[in-house]
Structures are given as C-alpha cells and as structure tokens.
Scaffold this active site. Sequence first.
Site, PDB file in Angstrom:
ATOM      1  CB  CYS B 113      -0.910   0.007   1.228  1.00  0.00           C
ATOM      2  SG  CYS B 113      -1.846   1.535   1.381  1.00  0.00           S
ATOM      3  CB  CYS B 116      -2.090   4.626   4.305  1.00  0.00           C
ATOM      4  SG  CYS B 116      -3.514   3.876   3.492  1.00  0.00           S
ATOM      5  CB  CYS B 118      -4.547  -0.845   2.559  1.00  0.00           C
ATOM      6  SG  CYS B 118      -5.246   0.803   2.559  1.00  0.00           S
TER       7      CYS B 118
END
Lengths: 109, 208, 102
Positions: B113, B116, B118
């Site tokens: 990700c 961020c 995820c």
Amino acid sequence: MSDPGRGYHDMGGLPAGPVERGEHDYALWEKRVDALLVLLSDKTRDLVRVDELRRGIEQLGPGAYDELSYYERWIASITGVLLGKGVFTSDELGRRMAEVEARAAGDRT
Amino acid sequence: MSDTGQHSHDHTPRPDQDGPPSYYQAMETAVRELLIERGVVTAEEVRAAVEAMDARGPAQGARVVARAWSDPAFKARLLKDGSAACAELGIDMGPTHLVVVENGEKLHNVIVCTLCSCYPRFLIGLPPDWYKARAYRSRVVREPRAVLGEFGTEIPDDWEVRVHDSTADMRYMVLPRRPEGTEGWSEAQLAGLVTRDCMIGVTLPKAP
Amino acid sequence: MTTRFAPGDRVRVRWAHPPGHIRTPYYVRGKTGVIERVCGSFRNPEELAYARDGQPARPLYRVHFDQRTLWPGYQGRAKDGVEVEIFEHWLEPAGAAKEGGT
C-alpha cells in the site's frame, strides 16, 4: 517536497534505502488505538471514517509523519476527528490527559 | 533517503507500564475514557475488539491457502470472491473486500500500500513494521525484484512480477503455488508451510 | 451500477493534482493502463475524508500498468506490471495507439 501537488505520504516510486526487517510486538495501548478505530468506524457508529483517519495522518506534515510511530499517528488523527465533531473539547481532553498522567505518577510511587 | 522516524520508534516493544505514559499514550487513555463516559463505546467493546484482533493472524490465512491447495472448487470460489470463501471457513472478514491473487508457473504477485498501510488485517492480523515503512512502500512498486531480493527471494528473469497497490477498498492476499513434494499431505500439514510473508508475496513457501 | 469502462479497455489516468485526500497515487497520474476488473461501487473517499457521505457511490476499477510505462529504464521483464485501484472519475478513455506518459 519539490512538487506541491504530491502528498508527502504518496511515496510510490521514490528512492529510499533498504527494507529494514526488524519488527516489534504491538503494545497494549497500540492495540487499543487499533480497537478504537475498528469500533468508531463500524457501521453502527460511523463516527471516524477510515478516510478521515488517513486525511488526518496526511495533514500531520512531513515532520510528524516520520517522527511519530504508526499508532501515535493514528491516535493523533482519531483525536483530531473527534474534536472536530465535538465529541469532546480540547479543554476536556487536556484536563483528562493531565489526570491520566497524574494517576500514572501516583501508581509509580 | 532515511526512514529513521518509523524505525527508531517501531523496532522495540514499548510496554505500557514502564515509566510515565508518553504524550500519545496519555492521549489514548484520555480519549478512550471520554468515549466510554459519553456512551460512544464501552470498555467491554474495546476489550473485545483488542482480543478479536489478537486472534487474527497468519495461521488464519494459512488455513485458507491450505484449503485452496486441497480443494480446487474452493480455490475457484476464493479467486472469485475472497471474502465469501473465507467466511465459509468461519473467518470474520469484517468490512474487507478480499481479492486473492494467484501465483502461476511463471508469475509472482506481491502486495503493498504505497499511500498508507492497507493490509488484509481481518484475515492475517496487523502488518509487520517494514510493510508500513517508507523503504518498502516507496520501492516495491518500482524495483520489486530488488526488494524481493532483500527478503532472499530471487525471481527468475523469465517470470512476470505483478505488484498490487491497495489504494482503495480492496485488500489483497497472495495465493502461493503448492510446493512440490507435498502430495498426500493433510491441510494442517500444508498450512504449516504457509507464512505471513508468503501471503504478502515477499517470500515463497519452502518445499519440504 | 452503470460503468463507463469494461475489462480490457485502455484508460488514461487524469493528470491532476488537487489538494485533499486523494487515493490515486502520484506515480500513475497521466499514465495509460488497461482495466483488469470492475471492483464494484464504493463511497468516494475524497468526500468521506471531509465527513460527508461520499454518495453517490462511484465505480472502482483495478487498472493494470506495464512497469515500463511507469518508470523510465525499468529493470525487469517486459511483462512486469503494477495493478492499482482507481475510481472512475480519475479515468478517461485512451486511444488504442497511445502509449503511457503525460
């Protein structure tokens, strides 16, 4: 940041050092931050959306983004969302944090 | 480019009880207490949510992989709708829309990700520190073979490497190939070969 | 759900840099890829981030990009790729002959 149109968190493809594979076990307080987000973002409460959490983290700015640990960023952002929605005020939160610190100091003596 | 912030903080356990609480630990306690007093959450709900996340982990994902290796019909359902197939095994996937990506004879998948962190947390628990750190997030989309090499995973030149960036509502799990020499193995034995890192796609399951 | 694109369609990601909470990574903006699948319709994160309801839900796609269209001098196999989830409002049709880039 050379490009003002690129968010600091938006790092795909940028140069960086080797992957450091050390890991730590999450502390209880970190797990509680995670639990708060799970609860506050669930369908019944829908009070802190994941995208609100992320926006808050993105807006911490480059310094805090790198200096804070992962769950420090989370609690900072969750708190910002809750303040924005008037769930509690800064004054209430500040007084309660002082109480928490005083209680912890008492526990250690 | 340094990544010092995340590392200096994340590499060592930070127990709750030693020394005064940090500013952010105090914030967590204060926020939680205020939320409980205002009836937004209960202490019991917080405790239960912590326990539920503790119960999630790579073993849960390994069970899904082992079933897919053993049952072609299940594998087909897993590839079609990951969350529904996991639910068949009694796994609570929460709000997750799971997409399972299958490694092929000359195809390797890896998950990241970049925006961020995820991660298929409802299936395999909370992510490792390196998954959330700048080095992995920045580099694996651009130089996946070099990053995989840092995990000891050498992908032959004639294989295809496919990186999956979890940018929105999907979460990903890699379905590795079943290692040679495991004919006749039980699902429990097979699950023992499947690690968290195999399901992220930074390593391959070891042949027995 | 009405979708503008179908699997196999060539699409270009808009070259745009609005402020706010954006889930389209910088590295694919302006690049051309192919729709891998339609994921469904989801509330718009750009709105959810500001405490609005994110409605109407918008189609979300997985888009496949060849690594060589994303990174000049990519070291690896020609077929290596990246797949990224992108909301419909970030995509526009790409002509069959067009190659990535801005």
